[in-house]
Scaffold this motif. Structure first.
Motif, PDB file in Angstrom:
ATOM      1  N   VAL A 168      15.822  -4.777  26.662  1.00 53.73           N
ATOM      2  CA  VAL A 168      17.125  -5.281  26.230  1.00 53.73           C
ATOM      3  C   VAL A 168      16.871  -6.608  25.527  1.00 53.73           C
ATOM      4  N   TRP A 169      17.458  -6.806  24.365  1.00 47.24           N
ATOM      5  CA  TRP A 169      17.142  -7.992  23.565  1.00 47.24           C
ATOM      6  C   TRP A 169      17.619  -9.276  24.250  1.00 47.24           C
ATOM      7  N   GLY A 170      18.858  -9.291  24.680  1.00 46.86           N
ATOM      8  CA  GLY A 170      19.369 -10.515  25.308  1.00 46.86           C
ATOM      9  C   GLY A 170      20.439 -11.162  24.438  1.00 46.86           C
ATOM     10  N   GLU A 171      20.884 -12.340  24.852  1.00 48.81           N
ATOM     11  CA  GLU A 171      22.015 -13.006  24.187  1.00 48.81           C
ATOM     12  C   GLU A 171      21.626 -13.711  22.895  1.00 48.81           C
TER      13      GLU A 171
ATOM     14  N   PRO B 171      31.467   1.106  37.980  1.00 43.26           N
ATOM     15  CA  PRO B 171      31.633   0.821  39.420  1.00 43.26           C
ATOM     16  C   PRO B 171      32.741  -0.179  39.706  1.00 43.26           C
ATOM     17  N   THR B 172      33.042  -1.059  38.744  1.00 45.08           N
ATOM     18  CA  THR B 172      34.075  -2.071  39.006  1.00 45.08           C
ATOM     19  C   THR B 172      35.472  -1.459  39.082  1.00 45.08           C
ATOM     20  N   ALA B 173      35.628  -0.200  38.679  1.00 44.24           N
ATOM     21  CA  ALA B 173      36.949   0.449  38.724  1.00 44.24           C
ATOM     22  C   ALA B 173      37.439   0.642  40.156  1.00 44.24           C
ATOM     23  N   VAL B 174      36.536   0.498  41.134  1.00 45.54           N
ATOM     24  CA  VAL B 174      36.922   0.700  42.545  1.00 45.54           C
ATOM     25  C   VAL B 174      37.623  -0.538  43.106  1.00 45.54           C
ATOM     26  N   GLN B 175      37.540  -1.652  42.401  1.00 49.30           N
ATOM     27  CA  GLN B 175      38.046  -2.929  42.935  1.00 49.30           C
ATOM     28  C   GLN B 175      39.518  -2.885  43.390  1.00 49.30           C
ATOM     29  N   PRO B 176      40.445  -2.311  42.566  1.00 49.95           N
ATOM     30  CA  PRO B 176      41.860  -2.342  43.001  1.00 49.95           C
ATOM     31  C   PRO B 176      42.133  -1.576  44.294  1.00 49.95           C
ATOM     32  N   HIS B 177      41.209  -0.700  44.705  1.00 51.76           N
ATOM     33  CA  HIS B 177      41.468   0.161  45.861  1.00 51.76           C
ATOM     34  C   HIS B 177      40.714  -0.283  47.118  1.00 51.76           C
ATOM     35  N   LEU B 178      39.997  -1.406  47.018  1.00 53.20           N
ATOM     36  CA  LEU B 178      39.181  -1.838  48.161  1.00 53.20           C
ATOM     37  C   LEU B 178      40.037  -2.207  49.366  1.00 53.20           C
ATOM     38  N   ARG B 179      41.249  -2.791  49.109  1.00 50.07           N
ATOM     39  CA  ARG B 179      42.071  -3.234  50.239  1.00 50.07           C
ATOM     40  C   ARG B 179      42.496  -2.065  51.122  1.00 50.07           C
TER      41      ARG B 179
ATOM     42  N   ASP C  11      23.822  -7.089  36.040  1.00 49.11           N
ATOM     43  CA  ASP C  11      23.153  -5.776  36.182  1.00 49.11           C
ATOM     44  C   ASP C  11      23.882  -4.904  37.195  1.00 49.11           C
ATOM     45  N   LEU C  12      25.129  -5.306  37.540  1.00 51.09           N
ATOM     46  CA  LEU C  12      26.004  -4.569  38.464  1.00 51.09           C
ATOM     47  C   LEU C  12      25.561  -4.665  39.925  1.00 51.09           C
ATOM     48  N   GLU C  13      24.602  -5.536  40.217  1.00 56.19           N
ATOM     49  CA  GLU C  13      24.209  -5.744  41.614  1.00 56.19           C
ATOM     50  C   GLU C  13      25.387  -6.382  42.370  1.00 56.19           C
ATOM     51  N   ILE C  14      25.706  -5.834  43.552  1.00 55.82           N
ATOM     52  CA  ILE C  14      26.811  -6.361  44.369  1.00 55.82           C
ATOM     53  C   ILE C  14      26.227  -7.348  45.373  1.00 55.82           C
ATOM     54  N   THR C  15      26.662  -8.607  45.272  1.00 57.32           N
ATOM     55  CA  THR C  15      26.034  -9.649  46.098  1.00 57.32           C
ATOM     56  C   THR C  15      27.013 -10.343  47.053  1.00 57.32           C
ATOM     57  N   HIS C  16      28.302 -10.363  46.740  1.00 56.22           N
ATOM     58  CA  HIS C  16      29.269 -11.087  47.566  1.00 56.22           C
ATOM     59  C   HIS C  16      30.531 -10.251  47.738  1.00 56.22           C
ATOM     60  N   MET C  17      31.272 -10.568  48.800  1.00 56.11           N
ATOM     61  CA  MET C  17      32.590  -9.947  48.978  1.00 56.11           C
ATOM     62  C   MET C  17      33.630 -11.062  49.094  1.00 56.11           C
ATOM     63  N   TYR C  18      34.847 -10.749  48.669  1.00 56.19           N
ATOM     64  CA  TYR C  18      35.938 -11.726  48.678  1.00 56.19           C
ATOM     65  C   TYR C  18      37.127 -11.151  49.442  1.00 56.19           C
ATOM     66  N   SER C  19      37.772 -12.017  50.212  1.00 54.75           N
ATOM     67  CA  SER C  19      38.977 -11.581  50.928  1.00 54.75           C
ATOM     68  C   SER C  19      40.186 -11.780  50.025  1.00 54.75           C
TER      69      SER C  19
ATOM     70  N   SER D 208      21.969  -6.900  49.117  1.00 55.43           N
ATOM     71  CA  SER D 208      22.771  -6.510  47.955  1.00 55.43           C
ATOM     72  C   SER D 208      22.668  -5.008  47.727  1.00 55.43           C
ATOM     73  N   ILE D 209      23.609  -4.506  46.947  1.00 55.22           N
ATOM     74  CA  ILE D 209      23.667  -3.059  46.692  1.00 55.22           C
ATOM     75  C   ILE D 209      23.717  -2.849  45.189  1.00 55.22           C
ATOM     76  N   TYR D 210      22.961  -1.860  44.718  1.00 52.57           N
ATOM     77  CA  TYR D 210      23.047  -1.437  43.324  1.00 52.57           C
ATOM     78  C   TYR D 210      23.861  -0.140  43.278  1.00 52.57           C
ATOM     79  N   PRO D 211      25.012  -0.140  42.621  1.00 56.27           N
ATOM     80  CA  PRO D 211      25.859   1.072  42.624  1.00 56.27           C
ATOM     81  C   PRO D 211      25.360   2.123  41.630  1.00 56.27           C
ATOM     82  N   SER D 212      24.163   2.626  41.882  1.00 56.77           N
ATOM     83  CA  SER D 212      23.573   3.575  40.942  1.00 56.77           C
ATOM     84  C   SER D 212      23.856   5.017  41.344  1.00 56.77           C
TER      85      SER D 212
END
Length: 1441
Positions: A221-224, A935-943, A957-965, A976-980
């Motif tokens: 991947v080239w980068g920014e 994978p981020t489409a699941v966010q509205p349904h987490l509650r 890179d879609l690695e899941i590292t933190h959770m928020y209340s 961490s979890i990779y949603p692969s």
């Protein structure tokens, strides 16, 4: 040579010999030493193997014996064989070698390009180079060699080197032949060297250019950074390519695959270039015939070295493509901008009609984006062998951004100018109307009234002008150039208000003059009107003299003329009275006119009716019978008779007129008996068969001929057969009713009429979104008509007169029923299709459900065809009365049912894999599954899946590292979890990581608790962890204090100090998150202190005393947190709870906890029951928080079935969650019986401690922590009594009125209130007195919910105004919450209650700034009025809360 030189030479040789001897000696000694050391230590040097020694004999003499050698014979043999015995030959070979050396300096390729070029230019340069080399070799080089050979050997006589030899056999034996062979090999060797060296240098040339990219991974991947390239060639880049963005994507001007093909093609052409060089032998030996054209051999295309170099080039070029493609991918994000059509983009904006601020933001965004583009995109960049020209792309994107910004300003300018023109036009319209000349006093009054509203109208227009001018400031901000016309219009609008006001002043004086003029006209008109009335009165009185019936038509016309005059006079009287009102004059009463109208009415009735009757009777007798409308005739006769009868009474004082009325009435009475005869003969149902029956019955041939008149019928004496005629007409009428008028029903409809009605019933077919198909709007009209017509048709089929129409009636009925079935199937099909269409629009769903997808596509093909047909042919009755359409719809519905079944099974597998999906609806789960690539489409349904995970943090890179209340608290995950993988799999990992993280943090917190001050430590951890840690240490401290018997002396004061520290802390400056942690902790700590106080009061001395063991106690043992209550023990659930608040624990709460934990221990459920607002559900939820278990609250209704409940129970059992079914007894008794069995199955499995169990025919996993709780409001309307088998599964808890004062006090305490005790009493007293004194209303609530709302409002105010008086805060909170819902009559009583409880507090007016003005403007716009300030107060209060 001199002696000195000789001596020096000898010395040098001696020195050399000496050095050689010394070296040989050193080597010998070293060898001896080495061998001796290795031999003496075999273990140390086991890895060294010495060579075997060969014994050497020492020579007797100091010389090496040399064997005899036949030098002379060998010399002669060499001379015979060698070619180098002649100087001419040596010369020739030297010349050949010189020419060959010259060729070796040449290269087949141009490898020193000073500048990059296009691939086509590169190919041309290389082709030109090796073409030139090829021409040189074939012509120049070979010719030079020929001349060199012939010139060197031409002087040699006949013999070995005879150039003029003609005999081939002799030539083969000569040395010249060998010489030519040697030369051929020299030339071939030269060509091989040339090719190999050229290929090597060409390969190196390409490799040097590609050296920096050879190690790039294929998936790089080239980068920014798009400006700087880490991939530079050793010298210069070779090729220039343009980066291109278009509708096909991002690519380069030259397709990348062409580079490898082209270079390898050039490589092969270079190898083949020297293959056309002829051999020298045929050219030198001119006198000998050598057939053909022998060529020199060179390097082959597939030699190992060639293949190796070719592979090197191919690999280098292939690797060079990798960063090139990676670089191009980075431009994909600009494709949308590049390919977007400005006009399309602007059309959407124009339709939206954006505000100036929106345009400003959009323009700034576009300009910022342009600057970003200019700074982040290069004009060119070098990547390996490629020089990439990106300037065109950069300029295009930059210009596009600039154009978008300019276009947005154009839109704004256009809209603003339109607004200016609109405002100016309104001013012009106002100005024109001001100058309108009134033609009457009414117009003048209307104009004056209108002018009164101009100032108010000007205010609105001025506001619009100010807004426009402000918006033009935005244009100026971007230095936008306005045209002269626009500029002039803008300033003209500013000048209009003052201009209009000036015009009003000018016109007002003119209006006064006009009013005087109209008043004079009014006086004159009224005088003339009085004279006219007197004349009319004479005319009306004269009608009493008219008595000649023969002049009836003439008198009737005169009557009608006078009637019109009277009507005109009435209108004029109203007009003059209205004008008198306008002038402010006393209103004139025209009683004479009213009397005149009343007197005239009898004459009008008499003569108009007499005239009409004479004309009608003449027409009925002499016109063709077919022209008579029997119904209208009957109506006219009846109406005329009534009128004449009335006239006879009215003219009793005028005998002459009365005689006329009597005459006409007599004529009418004479005609009345003929009405049934006419009705029978003019019955619309009379057909030929009926005329024949009639003729045979009365023995008179009666036929409805065109010349048959009623007078002729009377001549035929048909009046004598009225009864027979009526009888036949009745039969005909009833048959006709079926055919044409609908069997005597109140809703008249007939077969013809029904068919005609259907011709106007059309489908309402609309395009559906972007699907290129259509939707059927619900055909309510068609359905209603169908129902009506089916009923009517069935009524017809029961009629005794149906015989002639029976077949048609049956056919029509079948058609209607078929249409009804088709519509029903169609709407069912459409409903199912609408549900499934968005599902199967997802590629992910289609990939995961191939069979169902194929079925759906089959159904959709049929559906699209049907909808297209309906769109083109919209007549409902024609489209739907088709059996094939019904069959197709049934097939579609069968396919949709199969697809739905497959979809349900698929969702069930997903829910089985991740049981928390059971708590989502099918639509929500499908929304997740249709976006598995994101994978981020699941966010509205987490509650709904977790207790309090509101969102997850995804890295780039879609690695899941933190959770928020939901409160915004952040917790880092332990791993961490990779949603692969599939969404259900990685969500299961999220669950595992959540529980591991909470457990690890609690462990760390418990270990760190003693190491730091408590006030500091409680703020360092998540809220849930802080409470769990403090509860654990509290349990331990109480147990230790009980054993040491120092509860009252040591522990209780310590707890009091700790609580005081927390309250002091909460009153300080804290973040929102820290304040929430402390509020919840204080609530728990207050209860902890109270428990210890109660233990002291009860003189508890043992850790086994019931007062102590009945509490929830926390223990950290065996690396886990356990909660104990009496003899029950539960492992902490580690469900992440976030930073949510906790329930105030009252004695009622303690009892409820005790019962519920006991029930859980025995694997039963809990059933809190009590009135609304007593905390049944909240207590259950708080116990779930205490045990860190997900608690799902479910509101029950009578719509629930056992299947939905079963699905829910599956989720509970598999996920280990708790369910709290709110108002459980609202479910139907039939469903509750099945639910009892379902819960029994789960509880038995828990009691048997199995890992899996059978539930409704399916084996599912069992997580032992699952539990079911039910809450009920007993005795309410619509509630069901629970079956006994269901009651036995739950332990009941009675929840009555909680301790309001205690809850209020502790809650206020947790918010940092000093006077919590006093304020709590005042709050609860307020509600107690309000419930007693205020009138009863459905929306009044003075229970727990109202108390909690006030407390929350007070907490918010305390946080916003920490220094405000606490009583004032409470007073404001009480008023803000309650005032909006009270009726006007109750507000005074409520104010009295509040002022008694807070006598010293004077409430300050709250300043809401521009909100006040905005609300008032909105009220005015909606025609609402602020009555006594009560409109705004409740609004403000509600907003405060």
């Amino acid at each position: 040579m001199g002696p000195a030189l000789i001596q020096r030479g000898v010395l040098e040789h001696l020195g050399s010999l000496s050095r050689e001897v010394n070296l040989d000696y050193e080597r010998s000694m070293n060898k001896i030493n080495f061998d001796q050391i290795v031999s003496s230590k075999p273990n140390t040097f086991s890895y060294v193997t010495l060579p075997t020694k060969e014994e050497e004999e020492v020579p007797k003499q100091g010389l090496v014996s040399v064997p005899k050698y036949p030098f002379r014979e060998q010399k002669e043999a060499v001379t015979f064989m060698s070619l180098l015995t002649w100087s001419e030959v040596i010369t020739a070979l030297s010349k050949v070698r010189a020419e060959c050396n010259q060729v070796t300096a040449v290269s087949l390729f141009h490898s020193n390009l000073s500048k990059y070029c296009r691939l086509e230019e590169f190919e041309q340069i290389q082709s030109q180079t090796f073409s030139q080399v090829q021409m040189f070799l074939k012509d120049t080089w070979i010719s030079t060699l020929k001349v060199a050979m012939r010139s060197s050997l031409r002087d040699m006589n006949k013999g070995w080197y005879n150039l003029c030899e003609t005999n081939w056999e002799v030539y083969l034996m000569s040395k010249l032949r060998k010489l030519m062979a040697l030369v051929k090999y020299m030339l071939q060797d030269t060509l091989r060297f040339l090719v190999q060296d050229s290929l090597a240098s060409f390969s190196q040339f390409i490799s040097d250019a590609c050296c920096s990219v050879l190690h790039c991974p294929d998936d790089m991947v080239w980068g920014e950074d798009l400006i700087n390239s880490p991939y530079r060639p050793r010298k210069n880049p070779l090729f220039i390519v343009d980066l291109v963005l278009d509708s096909s994507g991002v690519h380069y001007s030259t397709p990348l695959e062409q580079f490898e093909t082209s270079l390898l093609n050039l490589f092969d052409k270079g190898i083949l270039a020297p293959h056309a060089v002829p051999q020298l032998e045929k050219l030198v030996m001119e006198d000998i015939f050598i057939s053909g054209n022998p060529l020199l051999e060179s390097v082959g295309l597939h030699e190992p070295l060639v293949e190796e170099l070719r592979a090197t080039i191919a690999n280098a070029v292939h690797k060079a493509m990798v960063p090139l493609q990676a670089y191009a991918k980075e431009y994909k994000k600009y494709l949308e901008l590049n390919n977007s059509d400005i006009s399309t983009f602007l059309r959407a904006y124009q339709e939206h009609c954006p505000s100036a601020e929106e345009v400003r933001e959009a323009v700034l965004t576009h300009l910022r984006e342009k600057e970003t583009l200019d700074s982040s995109l290069p004009s060119s960049i070098t990547i390996g062998p490629f020089y990439i020209n990106t300037d065109n792309v950069k300029q295009s994107l930059s210009k596009k951004r600039k154009a978008l910004a300019t276009s947005m300003l154009d839109i704004l300018a256009k809209n603003l100018h339109k607004e200016v023109v609109s405002v100016c036009e309104e001013f012009r319209s106002t100005s024109r109307k001001i100058y309108e000349k009134p033609n009457s006093i009414e117009e003048l009054a209307e104009l004056r009234e209108w002018m009164k509203g101009i100032p108010e109208k000007l205010v609105g227009l001025e506001e619009r002008i100010v807004k426009v001018v402000d918006n033009y400031q935005i244009m100026d901000e971007f230095l936008y150039n306005l045209s002269t016309d626009v500029f002039n219009d803008k300033w003209a609008a500013n000048n209009w208000p003052s201009k209009i006001l000036g015009q009003i002043e000018m016109v007002w004086q003119q209006h006064i003059e006009d009013e005087e003029k109209f008043h004079k006209i009014q006086v004159m008109d009224q005088n003339n009107f009085q004279e006219k009335l007197e004349g009319l009165q004479l005319v009306v009185a004269g009608f009493s003299t008219h008595v000649e019936i023969t002049r009836a038509h003439e008198i009737a016309n005169e009557v009608r003329r006078v009637k019109k005059q009277l009507k005109d006079c009435q209108q004029l009287a109203v007009l003059y009275n209205n004008r008198e009102h306008i002038f402010g004059l006393p209103v004139t009463k025209y009683n004479k006119l009213s009397r005149m109208v009343k007197e005239f009415q009898p004459y009008l009735d008499l003569w108009t009716t007499a005239s009409d009757w004479l004309r009608w009777s003449q027409s009925w007798m002499n016109d063709p019978l077919s022209a008579i409308d029997a119904e209208q005739l009957e109506k006219n006769v009846i109406d005329s008779f009534k009128t004449m009868h009335k006239c006879v009474k009215q003219f009793k004082d005028i005998p002459a007129c009365r005689d006329v009325a009597l005459d006409i009435r007599a004529r009418i009475e004479e005609f009345k008996p003929y009405i049934p005869l006419i009705q029978g003969l003019r019955n619309p149902g009379m057909r030929n068969r009926h005329w024949e029956v009639l003729s045979s019955e009365i023995n008179i041939n009666v036929r409805p001929k065109a010349n048959l008149t009623f007078a002729r019928c009377l001549e035929m004496n048909l009046q004598d057969h009225i009864e027979n005629i009526s009888k036949v007409a009745e039969v005909a009428g009833k048959e006709y009713a079926i055919e044409q008028m609908g069997s005597r029903q109140a809703h008249p409809a007939a077969l013809d009429k029904m068919e005609k009605e259907w011709s106007s019933i059309l489908f309402n077919v609309l395009p559906y979104k972007e699907t290129e198909t259509y939707l059927l709007r619900s055909p309510d009209e068609a359905s209603q008509l169908l129902d009506d017509h089916i009923v009517m048709t069935q009524s017809m089929s029961f009629s005794p007169y149906k015989k002639p129409l029976e077949q048609r009636i049956n056919s029509w009925e079948n058609r209607l029923k078929l249409t009804q079935e088709v519509l029903e199937e169609w709407l069912n099909c459409q409903q199912s299709w609408l549900y499934q269409e968005p599902i199967f629009s997802s590629e992910d769903i289609n990939r995961q459900l191939p069979v169902e997808s194929k079925r759906y596509q089959t159904m959709e093909r049929i559906w699209r065809k049907m909808m297209k047909n309906a769109y083109e042919n919209r007549e409902v009755i024609h489209v739907c009365s088709d059996q094939r359409l019904l069959d197709s719809l049934r097939d579609c519905n069968k396919l949709l049912d199969m697809v739905q079944k497959g979809l349900s099974e698929y969702l069930e597998t997903k829910r089985s894999a991740f049981p928390r999906f059971y708590f989502l609806s099918d639509d929500e789960l499908l929304e997740i599954l249709s976006q598995t690539k994101d994978p981020t489409a699941v966010q509205p349904h987490l509650r709904k899946c977790f207790e309090n995970i509101a969102s997850l943090l995804f890295q780039e890179d879609l690695e899941i590292t933190h959770m928020y209340s939901a409160e915004g608290e952040e917790v880092q995950l332990s791993f961490s979890i990779y949603p692969s993988s599939n969404v259900e799999d990685w969500l299961r990992e999220v669950e595992r990581s959540m529980k591991t993280s909470v457990r690890d943090i609690i462990e760390r917190a418990i270990k760190a608790y003693p190491a730091m001050p408590r006030t500091q430590g409680v703020l360092n951890w998540p809220g849930q962890v802080t409470i769990a840690g403090c509860q654990t240490y509290w349990t331990m401290e109480v147990a230790e204090a009980l054993e040491a018997s120092n509860l009252s002396n040591t522990l209780f004061p310590q707890l009091y100090r700790q609580l005081s520290d927390l309250v002091a802390l909460v009153r300080g400056k804290l973040s929102r998150m820290q304040r929430a942690v402390l509020s919840a902790l204080i609530v728990i700590e207050v209860h902890a202190k109270d428990v210890v106080g109660k233990l002291i009061q009860e003189n508890v001395v043992s850790v086994n005393d019931f007062e102590w063991i009945s509490q929830l106690r926390y223990y950290w043992t065996n690396d886990n947190l356990y909660i104990r209550a009496v003899n029950a023990e539960f492992i902490y659930g580690y469900e992440y709870l976030g930073n949510s608040g906790r329930l105030v624990i009252t004695p009622l709460t303690d009892r409820c906890y005790l019962t519920l934990t006991g029930a859980l221990h025995l694997k039963f459920g809990g059933a809190p029951a009590g009135p609304a607002g007593t905390g049944k559900t909240e207590t259950t939820k708080d116990l779930g928080k205490a045990l860190a278990i997900q608690t799902v609250v479910f509101n029950c209704s009578d719509q629930l079935d056992f299947m939905a409940m079963g699905k829910f129970f599956k989720g509970l059992a598999s996920a280990g969650a708790w369910a709290c079914f709110h108002e459980f007894n609202r479910i139907d008794i039939e469903v509750l019986s099945v639910v009892a069995q379902q819960i029994t199955t789960i509880q038995k499995a828990q009691q048997q401690r199995v890992g899996r169990f059978m539930f409704e025919g399916v084996e599912i996993p069992l997580v032992p922590s699952c539990a079911v709780f039910i809450t009920m409001n007993p005795g309410y309307a619509g509630r069901t009594e629970l079956p006994d088998n269901l009651k036995a599964l739950f332990r009941p808890v009675v929840m009555m009125v909680p301790g309001y004062a205690m809850i209020a006090e502790i809650s206020l305490y947790s918010f940092g209130f000093n006077e919590a005790n006093v304020l709590a009493k005042k709050i609860t007293t307020t509600f107690k007195l309000s419930s007693e004194q205020l009138r009863s209303q459905d929306h009044y609530d003075f229970g727990m919910r109202a108390v909690k709302t006030v407390i929350s409002a007070a907490g918010n105010l305390k946080r916003e105004h920490p220094s405000m008086d606490e009583e004032l805060i409470c007073l404001r909170a009480i008023r803000d919450v309650n005032v909006p819902k009270f009726l006007q009559e109750d507000l005074k009583l409520f104010s009295g209650i509040v002022s008694d409880l807070f006598p010293t507090i004077k409430e300050e007016e709250t300043d809401y700034g521009i909100l006040d003005k905005a609300i008032r403007r909105a009220c005015e716009k909606n025609n609402l009025k602020d009555v006594d300030g009560e409109l705004l107060a409740p609004t403000h209060s509600a907003l405060d809360v």
